[in-house]
Design a protein around this motif. Structure first.
Motif, PDB file in Angstrom:
ATOM      1  N   UNK A  51       0.832  -1.211   0.000  1.00 17.53           N
ATOM      2  CA  UNK A  51       0.000   0.000   0.000  1.00 17.53           C
ATOM      3  C   UNK A  51       0.866   1.260   0.000  1.00 17.53           C
ATOM      4  N   UNK A  52       1.961   1.225   0.768  1.00 21.28           N
ATOM      5  CA  UNK A  52       2.891   2.367   0.806  1.00 21.28           C
ATOM      6  C   UNK A  52       3.543   2.560  -0.561  1.00 21.28           C
ATOM      7  N   UNK A  53       3.939   1.415  -1.186  1.00 20.99           N
ATOM      8  CA  UNK A  53       4.565   1.469  -2.515  1.00 20.99           C
ATOM      9  C   UNK A  53       3.593   2.068  -3.545  1.00 20.99           C
ATOM     10  N   UNK A  54       2.342   1.603  -3.509  1.00 26.72           N
ATOM     11  CA  UNK A  54       1.327   2.105  -4.453  1.00 26.72           C
ATOM     12  C   UNK A  54       1.114   3.600  -4.236  1.00 26.72           C
ATOM     13  N   UNK A  55       1.023   3.997  -2.965  1.00 25.45           N
ATOM     14  CA  UNK A  55       0.809   5.411  -2.624  1.00 25.45           C
ATOM     15  C   UNK A  55       1.959   6.280  -3.156  1.00 25.45           C
ATOM     16  N   UNK A  56       3.193   5.789  -2.997  1.00 28.69           N
ATOM     17  CA  UNK A  56       4.372   6.529  -3.496  1.00 28.69           C
ATOM     18  C   UNK A  56       4.366   6.633  -5.015  1.00 28.69           C
ATOM     19  N   UNK A 131       1.755   0.769 -14.899  1.00 28.60           N
ATOM     20  CA  UNK A 131       1.869  -0.699 -15.055  1.00 28.60           C
ATOM     21  C   UNK A 131       2.281  -1.345 -13.733  1.00 28.60           C
ATOM     22  N   UNK A 132       3.262  -0.706 -13.063  1.00 36.94           N
ATOM     23  CA  UNK A 132       3.734  -1.220 -11.767  1.00 36.94           C
ATOM     24  C   UNK A 132       2.616  -1.122 -10.725  1.00 36.94           C
ATOM     25  N   UNK A 133       1.860  -0.018 -10.750  1.00 38.53           N
ATOM     26  CA  UNK A 133       0.717   0.148  -9.830  1.00 38.53           C
ATOM     27  C   UNK A 133      -0.295  -0.966 -10.054  1.00 38.53           C
ATOM     28  N   UNK A 134      -0.583  -1.243 -11.323  1.00 36.43           N
ATOM     29  CA  UNK A 134      -1.547  -2.302 -11.663  1.00 36.43           C
ATOM     30  C   UNK A 134      -1.071  -3.668 -11.147  1.00 36.43           C
ATOM     31  N   UNK A 135       0.215  -3.943 -11.350  1.00 42.98           N
ATOM     32  CA  UNK A 135       0.788  -5.215 -10.875  1.00 42.98           C
ATOM     33  C   UNK A 135       0.681  -5.322  -9.353  1.00 42.98           C
ATOM     34  N   UNK A 136       0.977  -4.205  -8.676  1.00 40.33           N
ATOM     35  CA  UNK A 136       0.905  -4.187  -7.213  1.00 40.33           C
ATOM     36  C   UNK A 136      -0.535  -4.325  -6.719  1.00 40.33           C
ATOM     37  N   UNK A 137      -1.464  -3.713  -7.442  1.00 39.01           N
ATOM     38  CA  UNK A 137      -2.886  -3.835  -7.076  1.00 39.01           C
ATOM     39  C   UNK A 137      -3.383  -5.272  -7.223  1.00 39.01           C
ATOM     40  N   UNK A 138      -2.901  -5.944  -8.279  1.00 39.47           N
ATOM     41  CA  UNK A 138      -3.263  -7.361  -8.486  1.00 39.47           C
ATOM     42  C   UNK A 138      -2.711  -8.216  -7.344  1.00 39.47           C
ATOM     43  N   UNK A 139      -1.449  -7.950  -6.991  1.00 40.82           N
ATOM     44  CA  UNK A 139      -0.810  -8.683  -5.892  1.00 40.82           C
ATOM     45  C   UNK A 139      -1.534  -8.398  -4.576  1.00 40.82           C
TER      46      UNK A 139
END
Length: 257
Positions: A51-56, A131-139
């Protein structure tokens, strides 16, 4: 005046074995829970990290979008100046003024080119970060689903055992209270050093429970007499005879049920 009942060695042995049976049952319940609480904690930590990674990353995208707006403003200003200089060139008095305005027009053209290049770079970065946000959201979705199942699993176990464990914890405190302090300390010390948490064991087939070392017949007679606290010389565990162990187990089985 009524004479106070003397606490015999046998009473102490029975109390110690009862406490062992209670604590072993608590161990069983906690073993059923196993690693679930730790697994849940690890999952929650991982989710917090993602969540922190996505927020950043989302903040990075917002900053890049702000940079694009800034570059678009730069282009609009440059085009406005180019238009103004083109108009001024129509009314110049000499070649020097014309050349000077031509240089300004050329400079604004370069500003537009550079801004457009930067916008292209920013858009590429936004695409990459999205793309990275999408991957992180899937995870994150998978982890949240996994966490939900783990919590449900733990809640099922807790709903089945919580009441029993609470009662047993109370009984453990109650039974600890009737054991002499030095004996209780010894019990806790032995229990903490044993892999299976057993500090008090019965003699089975001439050996202490869970051990292959035979106890000499004379020693077995002393244990059965219940006149003193005897420990196993190999494991340090407190020993009780099989008859006492069976009697206390039957008593405790009724308590557990």
């Amino acid at each position: 005046m009524a004479k106070k009942k003397e606490v015999t060695v046998e009473d102490k042995l029975r109390a110690l074995y009862d406490l062992q049976l209670i604590d072993s049952r608590i161990d069983e319940i906690q073993n059923v829970r196993g690693e679930l609480p730790l697994e849940i904690e690890d999952l929650e930590d991982e989710i917090t990290g993602i969540n922190t990674r996505i927020s950043n990353l989302e903040q990075d995208v917002t900053n890049l979008e702000t940079d694009i707006k800034s570059k678009k403003n730069t282009i609009a200003e440059a085009e406005e100046l180019t238009k103004k200089y083109n108009e001024q060139q129509k009314n110049v008095r000499n070649n020097r003024e014309f050349d000077s305005l031509s240089k300004e027009i050329e400079y604004q053209g370069l500003e537009v080119e550079l801004a457009e290049k930067r916008i292209k770079e920013f858009k590429a970065k936004i695409e990459q970060k999205n793309e990275v946000i999408e991957q992180n959201n899937e995870k994150l979705a998978k982890l949240n689903d996994h966490l939900k199942h783990k919590k449900a699993e733990l809640n099922d176990i807790l709903s089945e055992t919580e009441k029993e464990e609470k009662l047993l914890q109370e009984k453990s405190i109650e039974y600890s209270g009737v054991i002499e302090e030095h004996l209780l300390k010894a019990y806790k010390r032995i229990r903490s050093n044993a892999n299976n948490g057993l500090a008090v064991v019965s003699v089975e087939r001439g050996a202490s429970g869970g051990s292959f070392f035979t106890i000499p017949p004379q020693r077995q007679v002393e244990i059965a007499n219940r006149k003193k606290i005897i420990t196993d010389e190999h494991s340090g565990r407190i020993l009780v005879d099989a008859q006492l162990a069976m009697e206390e187990k039957e008593k405790m089985d009724k308590l557990f049920s």
